[in-house]
Design a protein around this motif. Sequence first.
Motif, PDB file in Angstrom:
ATOM      1  N   PRO A 131     -55.875 -38.268 -53.432  1.00  0.00           N
ATOM      2  CA  PRO A 131     -55.628 -36.847 -53.730  1.00  0.00           C
ATOM      3  C   PRO A 131     -54.825 -36.117 -52.647  1.00  0.00           C
ATOM      4  O   PRO A 131     -54.278 -35.042 -52.923  1.00  0.00           O
ATOM      5  CB  PRO A 131     -57.046 -36.269 -53.847  1.00  0.00           C
ATOM      6  CG  PRO A 131     -57.904 -37.430 -54.211  1.00  0.00           C
ATOM      7  CD  PRO A 131     -57.316 -38.598 -53.497  1.00  0.00           C
ATOM      8  N   LEU A 132     -54.767 -36.680 -51.433  1.00  0.00           N
ATOM      9  CA  LEU A 132     -54.076 -36.029 -50.323  1.00  0.00           C
ATOM     10  C   LEU A 132     -52.775 -36.745 -49.980  1.00  0.00           C
ATOM     11  O   LEU A 132     -52.191 -36.489 -48.918  1.00  0.00           O
ATOM     12  CB  LEU A 132     -54.978 -36.000 -49.091  1.00  0.00           C
ATOM     13  CG  LEU A 132     -56.382 -35.440 -49.284  1.00  0.00           C
ATOM     14  CD1 LEU A 132     -57.167 -35.516 -47.989  1.00  0.00           C
ATOM     15  CD2 LEU A 132     -56.325 -34.008 -49.789  1.00  0.00           C
ATOM     16  N   GLY A 152     -65.553 -36.565 -45.253  1.00  0.00           N
ATOM     17  CA  GLY A 152     -66.009 -35.177 -45.211  1.00  0.00           C
ATOM     18  C   GLY A 152     -66.668 -34.805 -43.903  1.00  0.00           C
ATOM     19  O   GLY A 152     -67.077 -33.651 -43.716  1.00  0.00           O
ATOM     20  N   GLU A 153     -66.778 -35.746 -42.970  1.00  0.00           N
ATOM     21  CA  GLU A 153     -67.438 -35.477 -41.684  1.00  0.00           C
ATOM     22  C   GLU A 153     -66.402 -35.129 -40.613  1.00  0.00           C
ATOM     23  O   GLU A 153     -65.333 -35.718 -40.553  1.00  0.00           O
ATOM     24  CB  GLU A 153     -68.244 -36.695 -41.230  1.00  0.00           C
ATOM     25  CG  GLU A 153     -69.453 -36.988 -42.085  1.00  0.00           C
ATOM     26  CD  GLU A 153     -70.347 -38.046 -41.471  1.00  0.00           C
ATOM     27  OE1 GLU A 153     -70.513 -38.021 -40.226  1.00  0.00           O
ATOM     28  OE2 GLU A 153     -70.878 -38.892 -42.205  1.00  0.00           O
ATOM     29  N   TRP A 154     -66.741 -34.152 -39.775  1.00  0.00           N
ATOM     30  CA  TRP A 154     -65.919 -33.804 -38.620  1.00  0.00           C
ATOM     31  C   TRP A 154     -66.835 -33.586 -37.429  1.00  0.00           C
ATOM     32  O   TRP A 154     -67.872 -32.930 -37.571  1.00  0.00           O
ATOM     33  CB  TRP A 154     -65.090 -32.552 -38.897  1.00  0.00           C
ATOM     34  CG  TRP A 154     -64.143 -32.234 -37.760  1.00  0.00           C
ATOM     35  CD1 TRP A 154     -64.377 -31.385 -36.709  1.00  0.00           C
ATOM     36  CD2 TRP A 154     -62.853 -32.793 -37.552  1.00  0.00           C
ATOM     37  NE1 TRP A 154     -63.312 -31.379 -35.864  1.00  0.00           N
ATOM     38  CE2 TRP A 154     -62.351 -32.236 -36.351  1.00  0.00           C
ATOM     39  CE3 TRP A 154     -62.073 -33.720 -38.234  1.00  0.00           C
ATOM     40  CZ2 TRP A 154     -61.102 -32.576 -35.839  1.00  0.00           C
ATOM     41  CZ3 TRP A 154     -60.832 -34.039 -37.738  1.00  0.00           C
ATOM     42  CH2 TRP A 154     -60.358 -33.462 -36.552  1.00  0.00           C
ATOM     43  N   ALA A 162     -57.928 -39.154 -37.053  1.00  0.00           N
ATOM     44  CA  ALA A 162     -59.027 -38.188 -37.204  1.00  0.00           C
ATOM     45  C   ALA A 162     -58.953 -37.487 -38.559  1.00  0.00           C
ATOM     46  O   ALA A 162     -59.979 -37.282 -39.223  1.00  0.00           O
ATOM     47  CB  ALA A 162     -58.980 -37.175 -36.068  1.00  0.00           C
ATOM     48  N   SER A 163     -57.748 -37.110 -38.976  1.00  0.00           N
ATOM     49  CA  SER A 163     -57.589 -36.460 -40.283  1.00  0.00           C
ATOM     50  C   SER A 163     -57.911 -37.417 -41.423  1.00  0.00           C
ATOM     51  O   SER A 163     -58.523 -37.027 -42.423  1.00  0.00           O
ATOM     52  CB  SER A 163     -56.163 -35.927 -40.435  1.00  0.00           C
ATOM     53  OG  SER A 163     -55.951 -34.808 -39.599  1.00  0.00           O
ATOM     54  N   GLU A 164     -57.502 -38.672 -41.283  1.00  0.00           N
ATOM     55  CA  GLU A 164     -57.826 -39.655 -42.323  1.00  0.00           C
ATOM     56  C   GLU A 164     -59.332 -39.835 -42.447  1.00  0.00           C
ATOM     57  O   GLU A 164     -59.887 -39.849 -43.554  1.00  0.00           O
ATOM     58  CB  GLU A 164     -57.172 -40.991 -41.978  1.00  0.00           C
ATOM     59  CG  GLU A 164     -55.660 -40.984 -42.052  1.00  0.00           C
ATOM     60  CD  GLU A 164     -55.027 -42.164 -41.331  1.00  0.00           C
ATOM     61  OE1 GLU A 164     -53.799 -42.315 -41.430  1.00  0.00           O
ATOM     62  OE2 GLU A 164     -55.762 -42.942 -40.662  1.00  0.00           O
ATOM     63  N   ALA A 218     -54.735 -31.414 -44.577  1.00  0.00           N
ATOM     64  CA  ALA A 218     -55.674 -31.819 -43.521  1.00  0.00           C
ATOM     65  C   ALA A 218     -56.017 -30.584 -42.691  1.00  0.00           C
ATOM     66  O   ALA A 218     -55.287 -30.234 -41.755  1.00  0.00           O
ATOM     67  CB  ALA A 218     -55.058 -32.911 -42.649  1.00  0.00           C
ATOM     68  N   PRO A 219     -57.115 -29.885 -43.004  1.00  0.00           N
ATOM     69  CA  PRO A 219     -57.403 -28.607 -42.347  1.00  0.00           C
ATOM     70  C   PRO A 219     -57.654 -28.700 -40.850  1.00  0.00           C
ATOM     71  O   PRO A 219     -57.496 -27.706 -40.137  1.00  0.00           O
ATOM     72  CB  PRO A 219     -58.657 -28.105 -43.084  1.00  0.00           C
ATOM     73  CG  PRO A 219     -59.276 -29.325 -43.688  1.00  0.00           C
ATOM     74  CD  PRO A 219     -58.132 -30.225 -44.025  1.00  0.00           C
ATOM     75  N   LYS A 220     -58.040 -29.847 -40.364  1.00  0.00           N
ATOM     76  CA  LYS A 220     -58.332 -29.992 -38.937  1.00  0.00           C
ATOM     77  C   LYS A 220     -57.156 -30.593 -38.170  1.00  0.00           C
ATOM     78  O   LYS A 220     -57.280 -30.841 -36.968  1.00  0.00           O
ATOM     79  CB  LYS A 220     -59.569 -30.884 -38.742  1.00  0.00           C
ATOM     80  CG  LYS A 220     -60.837 -30.377 -39.422  1.00  0.00           C
ATOM     81  CD  LYS A 220     -61.391 -29.157 -38.727  1.00  0.00           C
ATOM     82  CE  LYS A 220     -62.768 -28.795 -39.294  1.00  0.00           C
ATOM     83  NZ  LYS A 220     -63.359 -27.621 -38.610  1.00  0.00           N
TER      84      LYS A 220
END
Length: 403
Positions: free
Chosen positions: A145-146, A263-265, A255-257, A161-163
Amino acid sequence: MRSWSAPDITRLPGESVPLRLYDTAARRVRQTDPGPTARMYVCGITPYDATHLGHANTYLAFDLVGRVWRDNGHEVHYTQNATDVDDPLLERAEQTGQDWRALAEREIELFRTDMTALRMIPPQEYVGVTEVIDRVAALVERLRPLTYDLDGDVYFSRADAPKFGEVSGYSEAEMLALSAERGGDPDRPGKRDPLDWLLWRAERPGEPAWDSSLGRGRPGWHIECTAIALDHLGAGFDVAGGGSDLIYPHHECGASEGHAATGEWPFARFYTHAGMVALDGEKMSKSKGNLVFVSRLRAEHDPMAVRLVLLAHHYRADWEYTPDQLADAEARLDLWRRAVASGRGPHAEELLATVRQRLADDLDAPGAVAAFDDWARKALDGEGEQPTDLAAKVADTLLGVKL
């Protein structure tokens, strides 16, 4: 892919000290807090040339991390990869007329031999990307989806990728420059954003490729580490490590992948990076050819002296290698060995406590080495009547120097 033989590690008496470590993403030193098992992933070599001193500097840093954690009573689950198919490897094989598989296997074997000689504690899993093609393809499918396709290649959309950017803290201009320098393709026509990165490279004529649900092709660089780390360590592992040249794009993209897949950061709780080693005023790198190979150094010098060259520098520092540093390290190794061989010296409990404190403080190896120097000089000056066995164990267990 097999790992290498592990040195014996002896538990030391007394109270250990929790490890504080610099986290690139947090921009500060903070205390690690592993569970009973500390989980660490360190990015491995692309095996198109021999292991150089810059590589050894990086792997020594994370060898020390593992040693301090073990001294604190943790089990250590350590995973490392080998990028045994990638553009630099294929280019070198073509230039030299070698089979790329044979080139990779030869240099991986030399790497394992070098690490054994330097007494690096091996990873529990040592994984080549060619062993996990299906796992990488499955992860790319999970990220669909991304992503978007470009002439058969699959790209990750950084806009989704919001982060993105939080690991490195770099500006857009810095990321664009580093992307071009470090294997990205910011100027490729058709990309939605110059910083979008390649997850899957469709088959090209004359290049190795594998069948997959994505079509024939091979993984992009960053996704391999994400897939291997997820398989063996899971999300939220304790430390992701490598040289400082991996901050961007490699760790930023990984990190984005990982975030997108789970869903974890954060994907890793610490992003920790070793400094660069220079020779003749420039960063030591295979592309520039200004290399000091570990195999050549250890052929002519005691590997423990080579290790002491590295221990004399803080892991986050950028430094330049000169031959006089090896001469100094050989003199230091001789000092330590004569002191231990003398059989009597000052109480080593204080030495142990100081070395623990120094290593626990963001791996202050130079401070730990200085403490051992001081103990050794006192022993040779006839101070103290205590056995030197504990001092030898401190050097061996915590610093990795076999006396």
